[in-house]
Design a protein around this motif. Sequence first.
Motif, PDB file in Angstrom:
ATOM      1  N   ALA A   1       0.834  -1.207   0.000  1.00  0.00           N
ATOM      2  CA  ALA A   1       0.000   0.000   0.000  1.00  0.00           C
ATOM      3  C   ALA A   1       0.865   1.251   0.000  1.00  0.00           C
ATOM      4  CB  ALA A   1      -0.920  -0.004   1.214  1.00  0.00           C
ATOM      5  N   ASP A   2       0.459   2.225  -0.788  1.00  0.00           N
ATOM      6  CA  ASP A   2       1.160   3.503  -0.862  1.00  0.00           C
ATOM      7  C   ASP A   2       0.500   4.458   0.131  1.00  0.00           C
ATOM      8  OD1 ASP A   2       2.070   6.060  -1.476  1.00  0.00           O
ATOM      9  OD2 ASP A   2       2.164   5.673  -3.630  1.00  0.00           O
ATOM     10  N   SER A   3       1.222   4.829   1.154  1.00  0.00           N
ATOM     11  CA  SER A   3       0.669   5.707   2.197  1.00  0.00           C
ATOM     12  C   SER A   3       1.149   7.148   2.050  1.00  0.00           C
ATOM     13  CB  SER A   3       1.049   5.173   3.582  1.00  0.00           C
ATOM     14  OG  SER A   3       2.458   5.107   3.721  1.00  0.00           O
ATOM     15  N   SER A   4       1.554   7.523   0.828  1.00  0.00           N
ATOM     16  CA  SER A   4       2.137   8.852   0.621  1.00  0.00           C
ATOM     17  C   SER A   4       1.100   9.959   0.625  1.00  0.00           C
ATOM     18  CB  SER A   4       2.926   8.881  -0.690  1.00  0.00           C
ATOM     19  OG  SER A   4       2.067   8.659  -1.795  1.00  0.00           O
ATOM     20  N   TYR A   5      -0.184   9.588   0.523  1.00  0.00           N
ATOM     21  CA  TYR A   5      -1.223  10.620   0.545  1.00  0.00           C
ATOM     22  C   TYR A   5      -2.254  10.272   1.610  1.00  0.00           C
ATOM     23  CZ  TYR A   5      -4.418  14.280  -0.921  1.00  0.00           C
ATOM     24  OH  TYR A   5      -5.197  15.402  -0.945  1.00  0.00           O
ATOM     25  N   THR A   6      -2.275  11.071   2.652  1.00  0.00           N
ATOM     26  CA  THR A   6      -3.278  10.972   3.702  1.00  0.00           C
ATOM     27  C   THR A   6      -3.791  12.378   3.976  1.00  0.00           C
ATOM     28  OG1 THR A   6      -1.714  11.308   5.523  1.00  0.00           O
ATOM     29  CG2 THR A   6      -2.041   9.033   4.766  1.00  0.00           C
ATOM     30  N   ASN A   7      -4.875  12.484   4.707  1.00  0.00           N
ATOM     31  CA  ASN A   7      -5.390  13.811   5.062  1.00  0.00           C
ATOM     32  C   ASN A   7      -4.366  14.597   5.858  1.00  0.00           C
ATOM     33  OD1 ASN A   7      -7.635  12.687   3.900  1.00  0.00           O
ATOM     34  ND2 ASN A   7      -9.027  13.178   5.582  1.00  0.00           N
ATOM     35  N   GLU A   8      -3.662  13.892   6.744  1.00  0.00           N
ATOM     36  CA  GLU A   8      -2.662  14.558   7.588  1.00  0.00           C
ATOM     37  C   GLU A   8      -1.480  15.054   6.764  1.00  0.00           C
ATOM     38  OE1 GLU A   8      -5.396  12.312   9.921  1.00  0.00           O
ATOM     39  OE2 GLU A   8      -4.113  11.653   8.255  1.00  0.00           O
ATOM     40  N   ILE A   9      -1.033  14.247   5.819  1.00  0.00           N
ATOM     41  CA  ILE A   9       0.078  14.656   4.952  1.00  0.00           C
ATOM     42  C   ILE A   9      -0.340  15.833   4.072  1.00  0.00           C
ATOM     43  CG2 ILE A   9       1.490  13.947   2.977  1.00  0.00           C
ATOM     44  CD1 ILE A   9       1.645  11.165   4.273  1.00  0.00           C
ATOM     45  N   ALA A  10      -1.562  15.768   3.544  1.00  0.00           N
ATOM     46  CA  ALA A  10      -2.078  16.878   2.733  1.00  0.00           C
ATOM     47  C   ALA A  10      -2.163  18.163   3.559  1.00  0.00           C
ATOM     48  CB  ALA A  10      -3.449  16.517   2.174  1.00  0.00           C
ATOM     49  N   PHE A  11      -2.566  18.020   4.817  1.00  0.00           N
ATOM     50  CA  PHE A  11      -2.665  19.181   5.704  1.00  0.00           C
ATOM     51  C   PHE A  11      -1.303  19.818   5.946  1.00  0.00           C
ATOM     52  CE2 PHE A  11      -2.424  20.692  10.174  1.00  0.00           C
ATOM     53  CZ  PHE A  11      -3.216  21.815  10.045  1.00  0.00           C
ATOM     54  N   GLU A  12      -0.304  19.008   6.274  1.00  0.00           N
ATOM     55  CA  GLU A  12       1.036  19.531   6.554  1.00  0.00           C
ATOM     56  C   GLU A  12       1.620  20.228   5.329  1.00  0.00           C
ATOM     57  OE1 GLU A  12       2.523  19.815   9.399  1.00  0.00           O
ATOM     58  OE2 GLU A  12       0.904  18.780  10.455  1.00  0.00           O
ATOM     59  N   LYS A  13       1.358  19.676   4.168  1.00  0.00           N
ATOM     60  CA  LYS A  13       1.871  20.282   2.933  1.00  0.00           C
ATOM     61  C   LYS A  13       1.130  21.575   2.609  1.00  0.00           C
ATOM     62  CE  LYS A  13       2.530  19.341  -2.001  1.00  0.00           C
ATOM     63  NZ  LYS A  13       2.367  18.322  -3.083  1.00  0.00           N
TER      64      LYS A  13
ATOM     65  N   VAL B   1     -10.121  18.886   9.076  1.00  0.00           N
ATOM     66  CA  VAL B   1     -11.388  18.387   9.606  1.00  0.00           C
ATOM     67  C   VAL B   1     -11.212  16.922   9.983  1.00  0.00           C
ATOM     68  CG1 VAL B   1     -13.814  17.957   9.103  1.00  0.00           C
ATOM     69  CG2 VAL B   1     -12.696  19.997   8.186  1.00  0.00           C
ATOM     70  N   LYS B   2     -11.547  16.607  11.221  1.00  0.00           N
ATOM     71  CA  LYS B   2     -11.416  15.239  11.724  1.00  0.00           C
ATOM     72  C   LYS B   2     -12.797  14.642  11.961  1.00  0.00           C
ATOM     73  CE  LYS B   2      -6.880  16.084  13.772  1.00  0.00           C
ATOM     74  NZ  LYS B   2      -6.029  16.005  14.979  1.00  0.00           N
ATOM     75  N   PRO B   3     -12.881  13.316  12.095  1.00  0.00           N
ATOM     76  CA  PRO B   3     -14.186  12.672  12.299  1.00  0.00           C
ATOM     77  C   PRO B   3     -14.949  13.269  13.476  1.00  0.00           C
ATOM     78  CG  PRO B   3     -12.543  11.023  11.779  1.00  0.00           C
ATOM     79  CD  PRO B   3     -11.793  12.319  11.962  1.00  0.00           C
ATOM     80  N   PHE B   4     -16.261  13.294  13.330  1.00  0.00           N
ATOM     81  CA  PHE B   4     -17.141  13.863  14.339  1.00  0.00           C
ATOM     82  C   PHE B   4     -17.745  12.756  15.206  1.00  0.00           C
ATOM     83  CE2 PHE B   4     -17.117  16.634  10.651  1.00  0.00           C
ATOM     84  CZ  PHE B   4     -16.968  17.902  11.199  1.00  0.00           C
ATOM     85  N   GLN B   5     -18.258  13.154  16.345  1.00  0.00           N
ATOM     86  CA  GLN B   5     -19.034  12.266  17.214  1.00  0.00           C
ATOM     87  C   GLN B   5     -20.476  12.763  17.168  1.00  0.00           C
ATOM     88  OE1 GLN B   5     -17.780   9.524  18.717  1.00  0.00           O
ATOM     89  NE2 GLN B   5     -15.754   9.998  17.872  1.00  0.00           N
ATOM     90  N   LEU B   6     -21.305  12.102  16.375  1.00  0.00           N
ATOM     91  CA  LEU B   6     -22.683  12.530  16.188  1.00  0.00           C
ATOM     92  C   LEU B   6     -23.621  11.443  16.702  1.00  0.00           C
ATOM     93  CD1 LEU B   6     -22.373  14.004  12.567  1.00  0.00           C
ATOM     94  CD2 LEU B   6     -22.304  15.248  14.735  1.00  0.00           C
ATOM     95  N   ALA B   7     -24.359  11.767  17.727  1.00  0.00           N
ATOM     96  CA  ALA B   7     -25.191  10.770  18.404  1.00  0.00           C
ATOM     97  C   ALA B   7     -26.326  10.252  17.528  1.00  0.00           C
ATOM     98  CB  ALA B   7     -25.759  11.364  19.694  1.00  0.00           C
ATOM     99  N   ASN B   8     -26.777  11.061  16.582  1.00  0.00           N
ATOM    100  CA  ASN B   8     -27.936  10.679  15.773  1.00  0.00           C
ATOM    101  C   ASN B   8     -27.560   9.996  14.459  1.00  0.00           C
ATOM    102  OD1 ASN B   8     -26.807  13.109  14.868  1.00  0.00           O
ATOM    103  ND2 ASN B   8     -28.710  13.741  13.879  1.00  0.00           N
ATOM    104  N   ILE B   9     -26.291   9.599  14.318  1.00  0.00           N
ATOM    105  CA  ILE B   9     -25.809   8.946  13.107  1.00  0.00           C
ATOM    106  C   ILE B   9     -25.381   7.516  13.427  1.00  0.00           C
ATOM    107  CG2 ILE B   9     -24.040   8.970  11.301  1.00  0.00           C
ATOM    108  CD1 ILE B   9     -26.172  11.158  11.092  1.00  0.00           C
TER     109      ILE B   9
END
Length: 312
Positions: free
Chosen positions: A18-30, A41-49
């Motif tokens: 697997a190529d892990s060169s592109y993640t949300n975190e890597i995109a953010f830092e760049k 934006v990180k995952p939310f905690q939504l009680a109604n989902i």
Amino acid sequence: MVFGGLQGQSYVGVTGVADSSYTNEIAFEKTRKTHSNIKLVKPFQLANITEKYDIIYDTIGYRKLKLDVFHPSTLKTDNAAIIIFHGGGWRSGNKTQHHPLAQQLANKGYVCFTPEYRLSTEALFPAAVLDAKAALLWVRNNAKKYQINPDKIAVLGFSAGGELAAFLGTTQNIPLFQRKNSIGSSTKVNAVIDIDGTLSFVHTESGEGNDTNGTSAATYWFGYTKKEKPFLWKLASPLQHVDKDTPPTLFLNSSVTRMHAGRDDYVKLLKRYGTYTEIRSFNNAPHAFCLFKPWFDQTVQQIDQFLLKVFR
């Protein structure tokens, strides 16, 4: 193999790793080097989902292809579905990339699915297309379970995923782009949301196929350079297949023109066929704008407004 004329494909990029060169975190830092005000934006905690992970939607040999589901905990009838394909140059990324987007859209009443698809480290074109079609068929076959209106199924994608979404929208029910065991089953798409995904690999605006500074993402995916198999690069372009059956389409775009190559020509064709389309561009936005605030909330809003309009 569906594409019997693809002898001689280069498998140098099929590493099995697997190529892990592109993640949300890597995109953010760049990206924050040029856009210092952004927030990832990180995952939310939504009680109604309600969220369910790693549901198998298809099996290729021993390979189990999985998707995640996000929907309101109390399902109403006549739901609209959104299938969300991640980006990463058909080589990297994974199905968790748009969990925050799926959560927020589910919070607005949509039933959302985030499927994985085989990347170019595992299988070459058209594998990802066939997987995406299989995910669409799984959603259609499970419409009753999630109380989905089969005439309200949208495909959405970012970057490489945007290209896949547009390709599904322009190649509905074409046997060439389906697994043999699914030919005859409907792969109809009712709406497309393309977030900065290329519409043509051969358009003058496209940067794909420029291998001067290293092998491009599309070259890895096709297993051929653009010069070696120009017909394949053209065939794989959504722009090549736009017709009267192409569904309403929303383009959400950054200020990076090459990332939505062919869009304006695509829109001209849609208008010729009288098909509804919208373009929403974010000035000075980076390619991965949909992953970050301040653009994330606007992205959710634009998607919702578009689907409310075309699915009313």
